[in-house]
Design a protein around this motif. Structure first.
Motif, PDB file in Angstrom:
ATOM      1  N   ARG A   1       0.949  -1.272   0.052  1.00 52.87           N
ATOM      2  CA  ARG A   1       0.032   0.071   0.073  1.00 52.87           C
ATOM      3  C   ARG A   1       0.753   1.384   0.001  1.00 52.87           C
ATOM      4  N   THR A   2       0.547   1.846  -0.943  1.00 49.04           N
ATOM      5  CA  THR A   2       1.445   3.437  -0.975  1.00 49.04           C
ATOM      6  C   THR A   2       0.637   4.476  -0.337  1.00 49.04           C
ATOM      7  N   LYS A   3       1.529   5.310   0.293  1.00 43.33           N
ATOM      8  CA  LYS A   3       1.055   6.394   0.987  1.00 43.33           C
ATOM      9  C   LYS A   3       1.830   7.965   0.774  1.00 43.33           C
ATOM     10  N   PRO A   4       1.287   8.606  -0.039  1.00 45.46           N
ATOM     11  CA  PRO A   4       2.363   9.978  -0.486  1.00 45.46           C
ATOM     12  C   PRO A   4       2.643  10.575   0.797  1.00 45.46           C
ATOM     13  N   GLY A   5       2.067  10.542   1.989  1.00 44.25           N
ATOM     14  CA  GLY A   5       2.321  11.055   3.085  1.00 44.25           C
ATOM     15  C   GLY A   5       3.813  10.709   3.809  1.00 44.25           C
ATOM     16  N   LEU A   6       4.288   9.566   3.267  1.00 45.01           N
ATOM     17  CA  LEU A   6       5.287   8.926   3.716  1.00 45.01           C
ATOM     18  C   LEU A   6       6.592   9.317   2.836  1.00 45.01           C
ATOM     19  N   SER A   7       6.482   9.895   1.640  1.00 46.74           N
ATOM     20  CA  SER A   7       7.449  10.355   0.621  1.00 46.74           C
ATOM     21  C   SER A   7       8.004  11.598   1.339  1.00 46.74           C
ATOM     22  N   GLU A   8       9.331  11.918   0.913  1.00 47.06           N
ATOM     23  CA  GLU A   8       9.897  13.162   1.412  1.00 47.06           C
ATOM     24  C   GLU A   8       9.123  14.368   0.834  1.00 47.06           C
ATOM     25  N   GLU A   9       8.590  14.332  -0.396  1.00 48.78           N
ATOM     26  CA  GLU A   9       7.922  15.455  -0.787  1.00 48.78           C
ATOM     27  C   GLU A   9       6.617  15.676  -0.008  1.00 48.78           C
ATOM     28  N   GLY A  10       6.031  14.573  -0.090  1.00 44.27           N
ATOM     29  CA  GLY A  10       4.767  14.573   0.696  1.00 44.27           C
ATOM     30  C   GLY A  10       4.672  15.015   2.123  1.00 44.27           C
ATOM     31  N   HIS A  11       6.033  14.627   2.687  1.00 45.74           N
ATOM     32  CA  HIS A  11       6.134  15.263   4.019  1.00 45.74           C
ATOM     33  C   HIS A  11       6.248  16.567   4.389  1.00 45.74           C
ATOM     34  N   GLU A  12       7.094  16.891   3.095  1.00 50.45           N
ATOM     35  CA  GLU A  12       7.377  18.556   3.325  1.00 50.45           C
ATOM     36  C   GLU A  12       6.080  19.247   3.294  1.00 50.45           C
ATOM     37  N   GLN A  13       4.968  18.710   2.276  1.00 48.21           N
ATOM     38  CA  GLN A  13       3.969  19.502   2.237  1.00 48.21           C
ATOM     39  C   GLN A  13       2.778  19.370   3.173  1.00 48.21           C
ATOM     40  N   ALA A  14       2.847  18.170   3.709  1.00 52.93           N
ATOM     41  CA  ALA A  14       2.021  17.906   5.009  1.00 52.93           C
ATOM     42  C   ALA A  14       2.657  17.070   5.935  1.00 52.93           C
ATOM     43  N   PRO A  15       3.344  17.546   6.913  1.00 53.59           N
ATOM     44  CA  PRO A  15       4.232  16.847   7.944  1.00 53.59           C
ATOM     45  C   PRO A  15       3.296  15.986   8.845  1.00 53.59           C
ATOM     46  N   GLY A  16       2.290  16.267   9.173  1.00 48.01           N
ATOM     47  CA  GLY A  16       1.455  15.646   9.729  1.00 48.01           C
ATOM     48  C   GLY A  16       0.811  14.149   9.397  1.00 48.01           C
ATOM     49  N   LYS A  17       0.904  14.064   7.945  1.00 46.85           N
ATOM     50  CA  LYS A  17       0.419  12.598   7.463  1.00 46.85           C
ATOM     51  C   LYS A  17       1.183  11.407   7.825  1.00 46.85           C
ATOM     52  N   ALA A  18       2.705  11.550   8.047  1.00 46.04           N
ATOM     53  CA  ALA A  18       3.267  10.408   8.415  1.00 46.04           C
ATOM     54  C   ALA A  18       3.014   9.788   9.660  1.00 46.04           C
TER      55      ALA A  18
END
Length: 319
Positions: free
Chosen positions: A215-232
């Motif tokens: 299962r892939t989650k954009p919030g776990l990527s470097e780019e996604g984490h920069e945009q929405a730190p709370g997602k991880a």
């Protein structure tokens, strides 16, 4: 003194009529009673060896739980004295036919006090004592949450395309293959990853071998984490709610947020919890090597989830 001999083993456990039982093995070559254990194969991780040796000696498939005290003693290797280090885990039986196929002629399921008397070596009682103590404390039955840093990848300087597509290099692909028996030893049944190629490809061999969906989650990527730190953090909290054996693969900059979420759940009132806090704090402060795995052992789910033990394992870097 010769080179060190590295080995791993388990204390398989079960409940019968509400009573805790553990499995001892009898080796006719030595006429002794001990725990299922054996030497590491070249490049093999300790947990992988522990699960493999247990299956080979007892015919039982197990899922590793609590790490137990390590035993170190002097033995003979090729006619010379050597230090033998054996790492152990509590292990819940998940299957297997119980067929004896390697060095063992009997497996005995015994209650803890009877097992203590049956053991041939005093140094084997430390593991039994730790397992029994966890049972009394209500922390023996746990589920694992593994945090994985993606394996080695092509360097950014040598890759001229989108960074999210940057693939693993040869060493990284070998590390990903080594994760198959390592994650399997903990019975991982849910896989969550950053969609970046270097992360998803790290877990892909285990997904293929186990049949577990990736299962892939954009919030776990470097780019996604920069945009929405709370997602991880959100993804870790969802896994804590589910309470199933899971692995999360992400990137160096994201790991502190993932591990900080686990730090908040540490039960430091118990000695293993104090060790777990130290392990997790070190990851937050220093990070993890590429291909490294952090395993948190958890009791309960949701708001009641508590981390009661933690351990770290490196996959082989073959460069």
């Amino acid at each position: 003194m010769g080179a060190s001999v590295l080995a791993a083993g388990t204390l398989p456990w079960r409940r019968r009529r509400g009573r805790l039982e553990v499995a001892l093995v009898h080796r006719p070559r030595y006429d002794d009673w001990s725990w299922a254990k054996g030497k590491l194969d070249p490049g093999e991780a300790f947990p992988s060896a522990a699960a493999r040796e247990t299956l080979e000696e007892t015919g039982l498939r197990v899922r590793l739980g609590h790490p137990l005290p390590t035993t170190t003693y002097t033995t003979t290797q090729r006619g010379r004295p050597a230090v033998k280090e054996v790492r152990y885990w509590a292990a819940e039986v998940t299957g297997g036919d119980g067929g004896l196929i390697h060095e063992v002629d009997e497996v005995a399921w015994l209650e803890a006090d009877v097992a203590a008397d049956r053991l041939s070596y005093p140094h084997d009682r430390a593991q039994l004592g730790a397992l029994a103590a966890a049972d009394v404390q209500g922390t023996l039955s746990t589920w694992p949450l593994a945090i994985v840093r993606h394996a080695r990848a092509r360097s950014r300087s040598s890759w001229r395309h989108e960074d999210a597509l940057r693939p693993l290099d040869d060493a990284g692909r070998a590390q990903a293959e080594d994760l198959v028996p390592l994650l399997g030893a903990y019975g991982i049944s849910r896989l969550v990853t950053s969609p970046s190629a270097r992360a998803s490809d790290t877990l892909a061999p285990y997904a293929a071998a186990s049949g577990v969906r990736l299962r892939t989650k954009p919030g776990l990527s470097e780019e996604g984490h920069e945009q929405a730190p709370g997602k991880a953090r959100h993804h870790v909290e969802r896994l804590l709610e589910r309470g199933v054996a899971a692995a999360v693969c992400s990137h160096g900059p994201v790991l502190p947020e993932l591990v900080a979420c686990l730090l908040e759940r540490v039960d430091a009132t118990l000695a293993p919890g104090m060790v777990a806090r130290s392990v997790l704090e070190d990851v937050v402060e220093r990070g993890m090597a590429k291909g490294e795995v952090l395993v948190a052992h958890i009791v309960g789910t949701g708001e009641g989830a508590q981390v009661v033990a933690a351990e770290r394992h490196h996959t082989e870097d073959r460069t």
